[in-house]
Enzyme design. Structure first.
Site, mmCIF file in Angstrom:
data_model
loop_
_atom_site.group_PDB
_atom_site.id
_atom_site.type_symbol
_atom_site.label_atom_id
_atom_site.label_comp_id
_atom_site.label_asym_id
_atom_site.label_seq_id
_atom_site.Cartn_x
_atom_site.Cartn_y
_atom_site.Cartn_z
ATOM 1 N N ARG A 27 39.620 40.274 41.088
ATOM 2 C CA ARG A 27 38.988 39.575 39.930
ATOM 3 C C ARG A 27 38.379 37.826 40.790
ATOM 4 O O ARG A 27 37.722 37.618 40.146
ATOM 5 C CB ARG A 27 39.840 38.790 38.966
ATOM 6 C CG ARG A 27 39.703 39.737 38.139
ATOM 7 C CD ARG A 27 41.654 39.530 36.598
ATOM 8 N NE ARG A 27 42.969 39.437 37.830
ATOM 9 C CZ ARG A 27 43.848 39.126 37.388
ATOM 10 N NH1 ARG A 27 44.067 39.256 36.552
ATOM 11 N NH2 ARG A 27 44.793 39.118 38.277
ATOM 12 N N ASP A 73 46.800 51.273 40.174
ATOM 13 C CA ASP A 73 47.716 50.846 40.197
ATOM 14 C C ASP A 73 48.821 51.552 39.752
ATOM 15 O O ASP A 73 49.640 52.268 39.779
ATOM 16 C CB ASP A 73 47.736 49.756 38.467
ATOM 17 C CG ASP A 73 48.463 48.647 38.643
ATOM 18 O OD1 ASP A 73 48.324 47.108 39.063
ATOM 19 O OD2 ASP A 73 49.901 48.452 38.322
ATOM 20 N N TYR A 152 59.446 47.856 36.334
ATOM 21 C CA TYR A 152 58.239 47.693 35.082
ATOM 22 C C TYR A 152 59.385 48.572 34.282
ATOM 23 O O TYR A 152 59.081 48.187 32.519
ATOM 24 C CB TYR A 152 56.901 47.868 35.468
ATOM 25 C CG TYR A 152 57.119 46.651 36.782
ATOM 26 C CD1 TYR A 152 56.035 45.998 36.094
ATOM 27 C CD2 TYR A 152 56.705 46.659 38.193
ATOM 28 C CE1 TYR A 152 55.916 44.420 36.466
ATOM 29 C CE2 TYR A 152 56.823 45.529 38.121
ATOM 30 C CZ TYR A 152 55.843 44.675 38.043
ATOM 31 O OH TYR A 152 55.657 43.159 38.556
HETATM 32 O O1 CP3 Z 1 42.890 45.795 46.046
HETATM 33 C C1 CP3 Z 1 44.307 46.307 45.391
HETATM 34 O O2 CP3 Z 1 44.635 45.882 46.566
HETATM 35 C C2 CP3 Z 1 44.526 47.479 45.091
HETATM 36 C C3 CP3 Z 1 44.661 47.444 44.073
HETATM 37 C C4 CP3 Z 1 45.836 47.326 43.231
HETATM 38 C C5 CP3 Z 1 46.514 46.371 41.991
HETATM 39 N N1 CP3 Z 1 47.685 46.704 42.189
HETATM 40 C C6 CP3 Z 1 45.021 46.622 41.526
HETATM 41 C C7 CP3 Z 1 45.274 45.282 40.582
HETATM 42 C C8 CP3 Z 1 47.149 47.582 43.921
HETATM 43 C C9 CP3 Z 1 47.660 47.864 45.494
HETATM 44 C C10 CP3 Z 1 48.680 47.633 43.362
HETATM 45 C C11 CP3 Z 1 49.456 47.282 43.563
HETATM 46 C C12 CP3 Z 1 50.563 46.644 42.220
HETATM 47 N N2 CP3 Z 1 50.377 46.530 40.870
HETATM 48 C C13 CP3 Z 1 51.774 45.611 42.634
HETATM 49 C C14 CP3 Z 1 52.284 46.022 43.917
HETATM 50 C C15 CP3 Z 1 51.823 44.223 44.683
HETATM 51 C C16 CP3 Z 1 52.443 42.820 44.056
HETATM 52 O O3 CP3 Z 1 51.119 42.059 43.807
HETATM 53 O O4 CP3 Z 1 53.089 43.245 43.863
HETATM 54 C C17 CP3 Z 1 52.577 45.026 41.173
HETATM 55 C C18 CP3 Z 1 53.647 44.740 40.981
HETATM 56 C C19 CP3 Z 1 51.740 45.842 39.955
HETATM 57 C C20 CP3 Z 1 51.953 45.550 38.788
HETATM 58 C C21 CP3 Z 1 50.767 45.074 37.867
HETATM 59 N N3 CP3 Z 1 49.109 45.385 37.883
HETATM 60 C C22 CP3 Z 1 50.819 43.614 37.643
HETATM 61 C C23 CP3 Z 1 51.997 43.173 37.572
HETATM 62 C C24 CP3 Z 1 49.548 43.224 36.850
HETATM 63 C C25 CP3 Z 1 48.938 42.314 36.275
HETATM 64 C C26 CP3 Z 1 49.465 40.905 37.000
HETATM 65 C C27 CP3 Z 1 47.166 41.069 37.291
HETATM 66 O O5 CP3 Z 1 47.084 39.943 38.535
HETATM 67 O O6 CP3 Z 1 46.798 40.761 36.199
HETATM 68 C C28 CP3 Z 1 48.787 44.054 37.451
HETATM 69 C C29 CP3 Z 1 46.825 44.064 37.180
HETATM 70 C C30 CP3 Z 1 46.564 44.375 38.583
HETATM 71 N N4 CP3 Z 1 46.376 45.207 39.295
HETATM 72 C C31 CP3 Z 1 45.086 43.455 38.583
HETATM 73 C C32 CP3 Z 1 44.367 44.576 39.387
HETATM 74 C C33 CP3 Z 1 43.003 44.402 39.959
HETATM 75 C C34 CP3 Z 1 44.388 43.088 37.562
HETATM 76 C C35 CP3 Z 1 44.033 44.088 36.506
HETATM 77 C C36 CP3 Z 1 42.080 43.047 36.254
HETATM 78 O O7 CP3 Z 1 41.312 43.446 36.846
HETATM 79 O O8 CP3 Z 1 42.326 43.071 35.163
#
Ligand code: CP3
Length: 344
Positions: A27, A73, A152
């Site tokens: 984002r 994700d 989760y």
């Molecule tokens: O650029 C990158 O890192 C590649 C893609 C990636 C995402 N999530 C995209 C994402 C990766 C490697 C992840 C890993 C992930 N996802 C983890 C492990 C790393 C960490 O942050 O501890 C976890 C715990 C998740 C689960 C998850 N996904 C959560 C808790 C959330 C909500 C929080 C948030 O930041 O919005 C997500 C959503 C998410 N995953 C987004 C992105 C770009 C945001 C969603 C959006 O674009 O609307």
């Protein structure tokens, strides 16, 4: 010629160190927000090979990172196993909480690989685009490590303490162990499929590893990770594996000794000078600039980055953050950081 990120992850001292950032696609990039707005449902977005490959490549075009992390994700695996998954704006993920034996038994071990076919297609597309336009950049595949994915699934989403998960681990070890086993087997198969599709390195995100006591850390973090790494090394001994046991503190010593990963990711709270003593010198370290220092930028960011570089000099190292890029981060700060690290 082996690419610099792959060399460093495999334990070679490469200087200046290669750099990529957790959540480098996302984002904080206006082009991501535009692309994302076309598909409001986040799961659908992750399963759209055209858009997911574009999101993976956006930060590479801007910053020429040494690593491109697959856009997907960690919760796509439970979704593919048959659990429902929704992401709501400003709230994060939600799943139906998994609490009973029959819910573990009905996870779809036969069908899940078919459901992640679009993710594998994304990998193929990204790899072809990198080969054509960014030949120095390596493609990183990933899964969430079993403990973190279980957190989760059991809780039904994010939580500040994951108490239901820790309770199940302590009080219902047979049920919890069965879930961990299923996630270990399916994560191994999923990572092997990602490598077959074109991933050149793989990473295990264990975001909540630090919630466990040392005995639980051994059973539910170190041992499952060791089984996944052994499964990968049996087929692809040269593909580097990175493990990120977030908030594990001094337990990263046991993690480095017991899992077989090539490189250990340091979280924001890790002191690089201490991590360097806990992780043997032939293994890589990756990390760990505070995402808030990147948000701030300028001299503060450079001073923090310099201290990490000084502590890591002379050993295999990959520059990264200690956790993901924060959404309000100005993209110019990322450009400044990449430039700073490449000039050392
Ligand atoms: O650029 C990158 O890192 C590649 C893609 C990636 C995402 N999530 C995209 C994402 C990766 C490697 C992840 C890993 C992930 N996802 C983890 C492990 C790393 C960490 O942050 O501890 C976890 C715990 C998740 C689960 C998850 N996904 C959560 C808790 C959330 C909500 C929080 C948030 O930041 O919005 C997500 C959503 C998410 N995953 C987004 C992105 C770009 C945001 C969603 C959006 O674009 O609307």
């Amino acid at each position: 010629m082996v690419k610099s990120l792959l060399r460093a992850l495999k334990g070679e001292d490469v200087w200046p160190p290669p750099i990529w950032l957790m959540r480098q696609a996302g984002r904080y990039l206006p082009e991501y927000r535009r692309l994302r707005a076309e598909t409001p449902d986040f799961v659908s977005f992750c399963l759209d090979p055209q858009r997911a490959s574009e999101a993976t490549l956006q930060p590479i075009r801007r910053f020429a990172m040494d690593g491109a992390i697959l856009f997907s994700d960690i919760l796509i695996l439970p979704w593919a196993l048959g659990r429902d998954l929704r992401f709501t704006e400003g709230h994060g993920p939600s799943l139906t909480p998994l609490r009973a034996v029959d819910e573990v038994q009905s996870l779809d071990l036969e069908g899940f690989l078919g459901r992640v076919a679009p993710v594998l297609e994304t990998i193929g597309r990204v790899r072809a685009a990198l080969t054509a336009d960014h030949p120095a950049t390596s493609l990183i595949g990933f899964v969430g490590a079993p403990f973190t994915v279980a957190c989760y699934m059991i809780e039904g989403g994010g939580s500040k303490d994951f108490a239901a998960t820790r309770r199940m681990a302590a009080m219902e070890p047979a049920l919890f162990g069965r879930l961990i086993d299923v996630l270990t087997e399916t994560s191994t198969a999923y990572l092997l499929a990602q490598i077959e599709a074109g991933a050149e390195a793989v990473m295990l995100f264990d975001s909540w590893a630090g919630l466990l006591p040392p005995s639980g850390f051994q059973s539910y973090v170190v041992e499952p990770t060791a089984r996944i790494v052994a499964g990968i090394k049996a087929r692809y001994p040269d593909v580097p594996v990175v493990g990120f046991p977030r908030l594990a503190g001094t337990m990263i010593g046991a993690y480095a000794a017991g899992t077989g990963v090539d490189t250990v990711g340091m979280d924001t709270a890790a002191d690089p000078g201490v991590a360097r003593q806990l992780v043997p010198p032939h293994m890589g370290l990756q990390g760990n600039l505070d995402p808030f220092a990147l948000l701030q930028g300028g001299a503060v960011m450079e001073n923090e980055a310099r201290a990490i570089l000084e502590a890591m000099k002379g050993r295999p190292f990959v520059f990264n953050l200690g956790h993901g890029v924060m959404p309000p981060t100005p993209p110019e700060h990322v450009a400044g950081l990449v430039d700073f690290v490449r000039r050392v």
